[in-house]
Scaffold this active site. Structure first.
Site, PDB file in Angstrom:
ATOM      1  N   ARG A  19      -0.049   7.103  -8.312  1.00  0.00           N
ATOM      2  CA  ARG A  19       1.397   6.927  -8.378  1.00  0.00           C
ATOM      3  C   ARG A  19       2.017   6.858  -6.977  1.00  0.00           C
ATOM      4  O   ARG A  19       3.159   6.447  -6.823  1.00  0.00           O
ATOM      5  CB  ARG A  19       2.035   8.072  -9.168  1.00  0.00           C
ATOM      6  CG  ARG A  19       1.623   8.086 -10.627  1.00  0.00           C
ATOM      7  CD  ARG A  19       2.041   9.364 -11.313  1.00  0.00           C
ATOM      8  NE  ARG A  19       3.475   9.461 -11.477  1.00  0.00           N
ATOM      9  CZ  ARG A  19       4.141   9.042 -12.549  1.00  0.00           C
ATOM     10  NH1 ARG A  19       3.486   8.456 -13.536  1.00  0.00           N
ATOM     11  NH2 ARG A  19       5.439   9.193 -12.641  1.00  0.00           N
ATOM     12  N   GLU A  30       1.166  -5.892   0.631  1.00  0.00           N
ATOM     13  CA  GLU A  30       1.110  -4.552   0.037  1.00  0.00           C
ATOM     14  C   GLU A  30      -0.082  -3.761   0.525  1.00  0.00           C
ATOM     15  O   GLU A  30       0.054  -2.572   0.855  1.00  0.00           O
ATOM     16  CB  GLU A  30       1.019  -4.663  -1.495  1.00  0.00           C
ATOM     17  CG  GLU A  30       2.326  -4.809  -2.219  1.00  0.00           C
ATOM     18  CD  GLU A  30       2.121  -4.824  -3.726  1.00  0.00           C
ATOM     19  OE1 GLU A  30       2.862  -4.121  -4.426  1.00  0.00           O
ATOM     20  OE2 GLU A  30       1.214  -5.539  -4.206  1.00  0.00           O
ATOM     21  N   ASN A  64      10.594  15.474 -10.567  1.00  0.00           N
ATOM     22  CA  ASN A  64      10.576  14.034 -10.297  1.00  0.00           C
ATOM     23  C   ASN A  64      11.973  13.497 -10.512  1.00  0.00           C
ATOM     24  O   ASN A  64      12.673  13.932 -11.424  1.00  0.00           O
ATOM     25  CB  ASN A  64       9.631  13.296 -11.253  1.00  0.00           C
ATOM     26  CG  ASN A  64       8.177  13.540 -10.942  1.00  0.00           C
ATOM     27  OD1 ASN A  64       7.838  14.198  -9.961  1.00  0.00           O
ATOM     28  ND2 ASN A  64       7.309  13.020 -11.789  1.00  0.00           N
ATOM     29  N   GLY A  65      12.366  12.510  -9.715  1.00  0.00           N
ATOM     30  CA  GLY A  65      13.689  11.918  -9.859  1.00  0.00           C
ATOM     31  C   GLY A  65      14.570  12.228  -8.670  1.00  0.00           C
ATOM     32  O   GLY A  65      14.095  12.647  -7.604  1.00  0.00           O
ATOM     33  N   LYS A 102       0.735  -9.351  -2.631  1.00  0.00           N
ATOM     34  CA  LYS A 102      -0.511  -8.576  -2.645  1.00  0.00           C
ATOM     35  C   LYS A 102      -1.055  -8.375  -1.238  1.00  0.00           C
ATOM     36  O   LYS A 102      -1.509  -7.294  -0.879  1.00  0.00           O
ATOM     37  CB  LYS A 102      -1.564  -9.276  -3.508  1.00  0.00           C
ATOM     38  CG  LYS A 102      -1.335  -9.168  -4.986  1.00  0.00           C
ATOM     39  CD  LYS A 102      -1.482  -7.727  -5.465  1.00  0.00           C
ATOM     40  CE  LYS A 102      -0.750  -7.523  -6.782  1.00  0.00           C
ATOM     41  NZ  LYS A 102       0.702  -7.408  -6.646  1.00  0.00           N
ATOM     42  N   LYS A 147       3.256   3.673  -7.449  1.00  0.00           N
ATOM     43  CA  LYS A 147       2.889   2.836  -8.587  1.00  0.00           C
ATOM     44  C   LYS A 147       4.086   2.574  -9.489  1.00  0.00           C
ATOM     45  O   LYS A 147       4.375   1.439  -9.838  1.00  0.00           O
ATOM     46  CB  LYS A 147       1.773   3.503  -9.377  1.00  0.00           C
ATOM     47  CG  LYS A 147       1.284   2.688 -10.580  1.00  0.00           C
ATOM     48  CD  LYS A 147       0.668   1.374 -10.139  1.00  0.00           C
ATOM     49  CE  LYS A 147       0.119   0.586 -11.304  1.00  0.00           C
ATOM     50  NZ  LYS A 147      -0.350  -0.756 -10.897  1.00  0.00           N
ATOM     51  N   GLU A 196       3.373 -14.094  -5.399  1.00  0.00           N
ATOM     52  CA  GLU A 196       2.566 -12.944  -5.809  1.00  0.00           C
ATOM     53  C   GLU A 196       1.386 -12.754  -4.851  1.00  0.00           C
ATOM     54  O   GLU A 196       1.050 -11.616  -4.488  1.00  0.00           O
ATOM     55  CB  GLU A 196       2.074 -13.142  -7.245  1.00  0.00           C
ATOM     56  CG  GLU A 196       1.128 -12.080  -7.757  1.00  0.00           C
ATOM     57  CD  GLU A 196       1.733 -10.693  -7.816  1.00  0.00           C
ATOM     58  OE1 GLU A 196       0.959  -9.730  -7.981  1.00  0.00           O
ATOM     59  OE2 GLU A 196       2.967 -10.545  -7.678  1.00  0.00           O
ATOM     60  N   HIS A 215      12.220 -27.610   6.050  1.00  0.00           N
ATOM     61  CA  HIS A 215      13.513 -26.939   6.128  1.00  0.00           C
ATOM     62  C   HIS A 215      13.418 -25.591   6.826  1.00  0.00           C
ATOM     63  O   HIS A 215      14.252 -24.716   6.607  1.00  0.00           O
ATOM     64  CB  HIS A 215      14.103 -26.774   4.726  1.00  0.00           C
ATOM     65  CG  HIS A 215      14.388 -28.075   4.047  1.00  0.00           C
ATOM     66  ND1 HIS A 215      15.536 -28.800   4.261  1.00  0.00           N
ATOM     67  CD2 HIS A 215      13.650 -28.796   3.179  1.00  0.00           C
ATOM     68  CE1 HIS A 215      15.507 -29.908   3.539  1.00  0.00           C
ATOM     69  NE2 HIS A 215      14.357 -29.932   2.878  1.00  0.00           N
ATOM     70  N   CYS A 262       6.511  10.294  -7.784  1.00  0.00           N
ATOM     71  CA  CYS A 262       5.963  11.648  -7.778  1.00  0.00           C
ATOM     72  C   CYS A 262       5.268  11.992  -9.094  1.00  0.00           C
ATOM     73  O   CYS A 262       5.562  11.418 -10.136  1.00  0.00           O
ATOM     74  CB  CYS A 262       7.077  12.656  -7.541  1.00  0.00           C
ATOM     75  SG  CYS A 262       8.152  12.292  -6.144  1.00  0.00           S
ATOM     76  N   TRP A 281       6.531  12.041  -3.351  1.00  0.00           N
ATOM     77  CA  TRP A 281       6.784  10.795  -2.630  1.00  0.00           C
ATOM     78  C   TRP A 281       8.188  10.903  -2.057  1.00  0.00           C
ATOM     79  O   TRP A 281       9.167  11.032  -2.798  1.00  0.00           O
ATOM     80  CB  TRP A 281       6.675   9.606  -3.581  1.00  0.00           C
ATOM     81  CG  TRP A 281       6.649   8.258  -2.930  1.00  0.00           C
ATOM     82  CD1 TRP A 281       5.597   7.648  -2.322  1.00  0.00           C
ATOM     83  CD2 TRP A 281       7.734   7.323  -2.852  1.00  0.00           C
ATOM     84  NE1 TRP A 281       5.948   6.401  -1.882  1.00  0.00           N
ATOM     85  CE2 TRP A 281       7.256   6.175  -2.191  1.00  0.00           C
ATOM     86  CE3 TRP A 281       9.067   7.342  -3.272  1.00  0.00           C
ATOM     87  CZ2 TRP A 281       8.062   5.064  -1.942  1.00  0.00           C
ATOM     88  CZ3 TRP A 281       9.867   6.243  -3.030  1.00  0.00           C
ATOM     89  CH2 TRP A 281       9.355   5.117  -2.361  1.00  0.00           C
TER      90      TRP A 281
END
Length: 619
Positions: A27, A498, A102-103, A495, A614, A491, A514, A2, A77
């Site tokens: 964010r 995401e 926020n939090g 990406k 973010k 990575e 396997h 947020c 958020w």
């Protein structure tokens, strides 16, 4: 996570608050809102679900214009309660107190029960509403907004960054922080607050970074900060090195694309002042770095997401090149499993923001351990935010100098983390005489060539753009790599999922038999990374296994690798003349471009993918 913006000025703050919210869009958020105290002394508010433009439309169409010289604004958020207008901030209690937060208030259920008994009415599902009610209740007892906030925060468990205003004192803004970042912008006859410096750039570059436990009492003409003990303190005003241009798109369609192409310069900036032609400057990690590095016997890296992948690459480097034991763990698991930390361990936290909740908690855990048991566990943070919590709480700090990264999917922050870890490897290797001067010079020479190697990889964008068209109807993808290329494959998969929402997984190529081989058919793209190294022949055998089962092979290779054996392989000769340090960094560029162009084809929100933020500043 947020975003908060607030301000008190002699002008209408609404345009400033809205512009600040736009600069915090990166964010991640699902709703937004603005509240001001108008010229009649009443709280006026507008909230909207979705993008900031929806909030702007509400403000423009409002029956009564939103206008005030003091106000607070927020992008939310969702944590407690679904994304909805009712759950959007600011929250208001009894038309008296307005709050942005926020939090997470962890004991909000307990507080809510008590507040319901006192007759307070709840209009949302959020934990934040208890903050507004608590301040209102304390205001009855203290008759002063500052004292009411100071009394209220003593009742909160969890993390918070708060902006609070009240009609009882319409020219006063109170800010408080614990666990979530908050900065104060110092203007001429005006002050602002924000969760990120970038939100303040249109009005000021003079900022104060609030410290843990601080409460700020702000009016248009005055500022007083109190520490966690309620004592008045002075905090340094710093001039931000960021500029408005640094967070503008320029000629690029998306921030992610802009930041991918900024990587050659970001590498140059990260190396600047840290190396000579043949050596790394050990004191770039701190004046006492050499003494600390001399005694360490192992390394523990803690990180999340993309930063975790950079740590995995570094594990190969530390153990292979200088034979120093290195463990890498995901912070969200590490902090809860009661780990055993050995004496003389260098404890490294890696974070783009320096505020990642789980990584910061792991750092707190180790700091408490060494304080109680007097272990020698020096801490080092590799970070892109100079005034973050991690940089303030670590013994050593190495800033990545990536510049502002707005896109949620990390690109240049990851690249500069790898460069930073390579410099750390070299510094420790020299201090402990685990690395010869010749090897050090070779690594430094490779790092100096890296911006050019990255630029060469970027030049392959048109070819990668064509390959991305194959993913238009795909829902799954498999990434393969060996050695340091395995975490790079991880990575690359991260990406892709995401920003394109394609399910993507990464495996060490040697693990195909396997289990993952069962996934292979003619519908699944298989992306492999083929550097010219000692594992190349093994990798070629793995790729033939995929080819024999009809898999669609896309290979990013070194020009010397020659992995293709027939027309069923699509090969991109991404780079050449790369070593163990530069190879993973260079090959990663191609995977970033692939994810970006697949996302364009899929029509997803590249810079602000759904459900993601973010900076993950809460659990």
């Amino acid at each position: 996570m947020c975003g908060i913006v607030g301000g008190v000025a002699e002008r209408n703050v609404v345009p400033i608050l809205v512009e600040g919210l736009k600069r915090l869009e990166y964010r991640g958020y699902d709703s937004s809102g603005v509240a001001v105290i108008d010229q009649n002394g009443a709280i006026m508010r507008q909230r909207a679900l979705g993008k900031i433009k929806a909030l702007e439309a509400r403000i423009e169409k409002a029956e009564h214009p939103l206008n005030g010289q003091i106000g607070i604004a927020h992008t939310r958020w969702a944590t407690h309660g679904v994304p909805s207008e009712n759950n959007a901030h600011p929250h208001i209690c009894n038309n008296t107190v307005a709050v942005v937060h926020n939090g997470i208030i962890e004991n909000y259920q307990e507080l809510k029960t008590l507040q319901l008994e006192l007759g307070y009415r709840f209009t949302s599902e959020t934990d934040t509403e208890v903050v507004a009610h608590c301040v209102t209740e304390q205001l009855k007892h203290h008759g002063d907004l500052l004292k009411a906030v100071q009394a209220s925060i003593k009742k909160f468990d969890g993390a918070y960054a708060l902006g609070v205003m009240s009609v009882t004192e319409p020219g006063r803004l109170i800010a408080a922080r614990k666990g979530s970042p908050l900065v104060i912008g110092v203007g001429i006859g005006e002050y602002f607050i924000a969760s990120d410096v970038s939100a303040l750039l249109p009005v000021t570059q003079n900022v104060i970074f609030m410290e843990e436990g601080d409460v700020a009492d702000i009016t248009r003409t005055s500022l007083q900060i109190y520490n966690r003990d309620g004592e008045p303190v002075e905090r340094e005003v710093k001039v931000s090195s960021l500029s408005s241009a640094a967070v503008e798109l320029g000629d690029h369609r998306h921030y992610m694309h802009k930041e991918i192409f900024e990587q050659p310069q970001s590498i140059i900036d990260t190396l600047e002042g840290r190396i000579t032609q043949t050596r790394v400057l050990v004191n770039a990690f701190g004046n006492n770095a050499e003494g600390i590095f001399k005694d360490i016997k192992q390394i523990q890296i803690i990180a999340c997401g993309t930063s975790y992948h950079s740590g995995l690459v570094a594990k190969y480097w530390f153990e292979d090149i200088i034979q120093l034991p290195c463990q890498v763990e995901v912070a969200s698991e590490y902090r809860y499993r009661h780990p055993v930390v050995q004496d003389n361990t260098l404890f490294i936290t890696i974070s783009q923001s320096g505020e990642t909740a789980d990584t910061l908690a792991a750092l707190h855990q180790v700091n408490a351990l060494r304080k109680d048991k007097k272990f020698n566990i020096p801490t080092l943070t590799i970070c892109n935010a100079p005034e973050s919590s991690m940089t303030r709480e670590s013994d050593l700090v190495f800033l990545t100098h990536a510049g502002p990264e707005i896109g949620v999917a990390s690109t240049k922050a990851f690249t500069t983390q790898l460069v930073s870890l390579a410099l750390l490897l070299t510094a420790i290797g020299r201090v402990q005489k685990r690395m010869s001067e010749k090897r050090e010079a070779i690594i430094i020479n490779g790092l100096q060539k890296l911006p050019g190697l990255v630029q060469t990889a970027l030049d392959h964008e048109p070819t990668i753009q064509l390959i991305a068209n194959r993913f238009a109807d795909k829902q799954n993808a498999l990434f393969l790599g060996r050695g340091t290329m395995y975490p790079i494959a991880m990575e690359g998969a991260l990406k892709l999922k995401e920003i394109s929402y394609i399910h993507a997984e990464a495996y060490p190529a040697g693990e195909l038999k396997h289990g993952p081989l069962a996934l292979i058919d003619e519908t699944i793209p298989v992306i492999a990374i083929a550097p010219h190294d000692g594992l190349l022949e093994k990798l070629k055998s793995n790729l033939q296994e995929v080819n024999a089962r009809g898999g669609q092979m896309i290979v990013f290779e070194d020009e010397k690798s020659n992995t293709s054996s027939d027309g069923t392989f699509t090969v991109v000769k991404t780079t050449t003349n790369v070593g163990r340090i530069t190879a993973p960094i260079t090959f990663n560029i191609a995977l970033q471009l692939l994810a970006y162009h697949v996302a364009l084809i899929k029509g997803t929100d590249v810079d602000q993918p759904r459900n993601l933020a973010k900076s993950v500043t809460v659990e």
